[in-house]
Write a protein that holds these residues in place. Sequence first.
Motif, PDB file in Angstrom:
ATOM      1  N   UNK A 207      40.808  31.235   9.079  1.00  0.00           N
ATOM      2  CA  UNK A 207      42.112  31.767   9.471  1.00  0.00           C
ATOM      3  C   UNK A 207      42.752  30.858  10.513  1.00  0.00           C
ATOM      4  N   UNK A 208      44.069  30.933  10.595  1.00  0.00           N
ATOM      5  CA  UNK A 208      44.828  30.288  11.665  1.00  0.00           C
ATOM      6  C   UNK A 208      45.262  31.375  12.648  1.00  0.00           C
ATOM      7  N   UNK A 209      45.613  30.972  13.855  1.00  0.00           N
ATOM      8  CA  UNK A 209      46.030  31.967  14.840  1.00  0.00           C
ATOM      9  C   UNK A 209      46.934  31.354  15.894  1.00  0.00           C
TER      10      UNK A 209
ATOM     11  N   UNK B 152      46.180  34.792  10.772  1.00  0.00           N
ATOM     12  CA  UNK B 152      46.614  34.737   9.381  1.00  0.00           C
ATOM     13  C   UNK B 152      45.488  34.144   8.536  1.00  0.00           C
ATOM     14  N   UNK B 153      44.983  34.926   7.594  1.00  0.00           N
ATOM     15  CA  UNK B 153      43.869  34.479   6.769  1.00  0.00           C
ATOM     16  C   UNK B 153      44.297  33.345   5.835  1.00  0.00           C
ATOM     17  N   UNK B 154      43.445  32.310   5.768  1.00  0.00           N
ATOM     18  CA  UNK B 154      43.624  31.229   4.791  1.00  0.00           C
ATOM     19  C   UNK B 154      42.721  31.486   3.591  1.00  0.00           C
TER      20      UNK B 154
ATOM     21  N   UNK C 225      46.402  51.961  10.307  1.00  0.00           N
ATOM     22  CA  UNK C 225      46.890  50.601  10.565  1.00  0.00           C
ATOM     23  C   UNK C 225      46.592  50.198  12.010  1.00  0.00           C
ATOM     24  N   UNK C 226      46.799  51.123  12.951  1.00  0.00           N
ATOM     25  CA  UNK C 226      46.571  50.845  14.372  1.00  0.00           C
ATOM     26  C   UNK C 226      45.248  51.476  14.802  1.00  0.00           C
ATOM     27  N   UNK C 227      44.396  50.699  15.436  1.00  0.00           N
ATOM     28  CA  UNK C 227      43.167  51.204  16.036  1.00  0.00           C
ATOM     29  C   UNK C 227      42.988  50.547  17.403  1.00  0.00           C
ATOM     30  N   UNK C 228      42.131  51.120  18.216  1.00  0.00           N
ATOM     31  CA  UNK C 228      41.892  50.532  19.532  1.00  0.00           C
ATOM     32  C   UNK C 228      41.109  51.466  20.419  1.00  0.00           C
ATOM     33  N   UNK C 229      41.111  51.139  21.706  1.00  0.00           N
ATOM     34  CA  UNK C 229      40.383  51.948  22.678  1.00  0.00           C
ATOM     35  C   UNK C 229      40.967  51.739  24.060  1.00  0.00           C
TER      36      UNK C 229
ATOM     37  N   UNK D 138      46.593  43.363   5.050  1.00  0.00           N
ATOM     38  CA  UNK D 138      47.187  42.198   4.420  1.00  0.00           C
ATOM     39  C   UNK D 138      46.471  40.979   4.992  1.00  0.00           C
ATOM     40  N   UNK D 139      47.087  39.837   4.928  1.00  0.00           N
ATOM     41  CA  UNK D 139      46.439  38.625   5.435  1.00  0.00           C
ATOM     42  C   UNK D 139      46.792  38.358   6.891  1.00  0.00           C
ATOM     43  N   UNK D 140      47.580  39.241   7.517  1.00  0.00           N
ATOM     44  CA  UNK D 140      47.994  39.049   8.904  1.00  0.00           C
ATOM     45  C   UNK D 140      47.435  40.166   9.774  1.00  0.00           C
ATOM     46  N   UNK D 141      46.912  39.781  10.925  1.00  0.00           N
ATOM     47  CA  UNK D 141      46.266  40.730  11.841  1.00  0.00           C
ATOM     48  C   UNK D 141      46.746  40.449  13.261  1.00  0.00           C
TER      49      UNK D 141
END
Length: 260
Positions: free
Chosen positions: A117-119, A110-112, A45-49, A78-81
């Motif tokens: 998407x909206x943000x 949030x994916x439409x 679920x969590x990724x990064x650097x 899901x549809x939220x990032x």
Amino acid sequence: MRVVLGRAVLGSAMVIGLAGTPVLAQAPAPPPCPCVEPPPPPPPVWTGSFGAGLAITQGNKDTSNFNLSFDVKRDPKTRTLFKADGLYILATEGGEENADRGIINGRVERLITDRAYTFVQVSYVRDRFKDIDYLIAPTVGLGYKLVATDRTTLDVDSSVGMVFEKNTGFDLESDGAVTFGEKFTHKISSSAAFTQGATALWKMNDFGDALYTFSAGLAASVTTRVQLKLEFQDVYKTRPTGLLVDKNDIAFITAFVYKF
């Protein structure tokens, strides 16, 4: 007597021979069942650097460049990032500092549809040599994925909101804000990728007062989790606070990045 004895010996030999070859008469064993591979584990679920770099030169001019960077993403499929990134640069030349800049961005998308998407996002900028004590811009907007493949992505977005800017020696200013962003990534190979991004922020009361950023970089894997990153960054402010403040700041960044 001899005939009877010979028949007995022959019968015994036949019995022993038949008893010694039961395996040859058995049916072949069925083939083993095919192996079923377990399903791959779900993606994290969590990724990064996290990245850090230091460059020092000596000779006609003594220079040093120190930088820290990070990016993190939470994607529960899901549809939220959620994602955030930041960069800090401190540079000196001839024993005098000539760059002290920090940029942090945070965003919830949030994916439409599969591509739209909206943000909601918040951007923070601090640049001592541009006399920007802080610039904070919370905005909301729409984005679209023009290209979305395994190798190449290209996103564009635009938003509206507010900007709060505090410059050295001046009072806090607040204004409406309009932003535009663009981000491009391309995997050159399984171990190398090219990235490029640009942002623009305009103040509504005066569109001539704007802040632009541009970056382009190349990252190559050293190990499965470590990358060597080379990046060019340009920050341009159209209305600096004074004549002695340069509008343009350019930085060349070299860093080792650890991915998690």
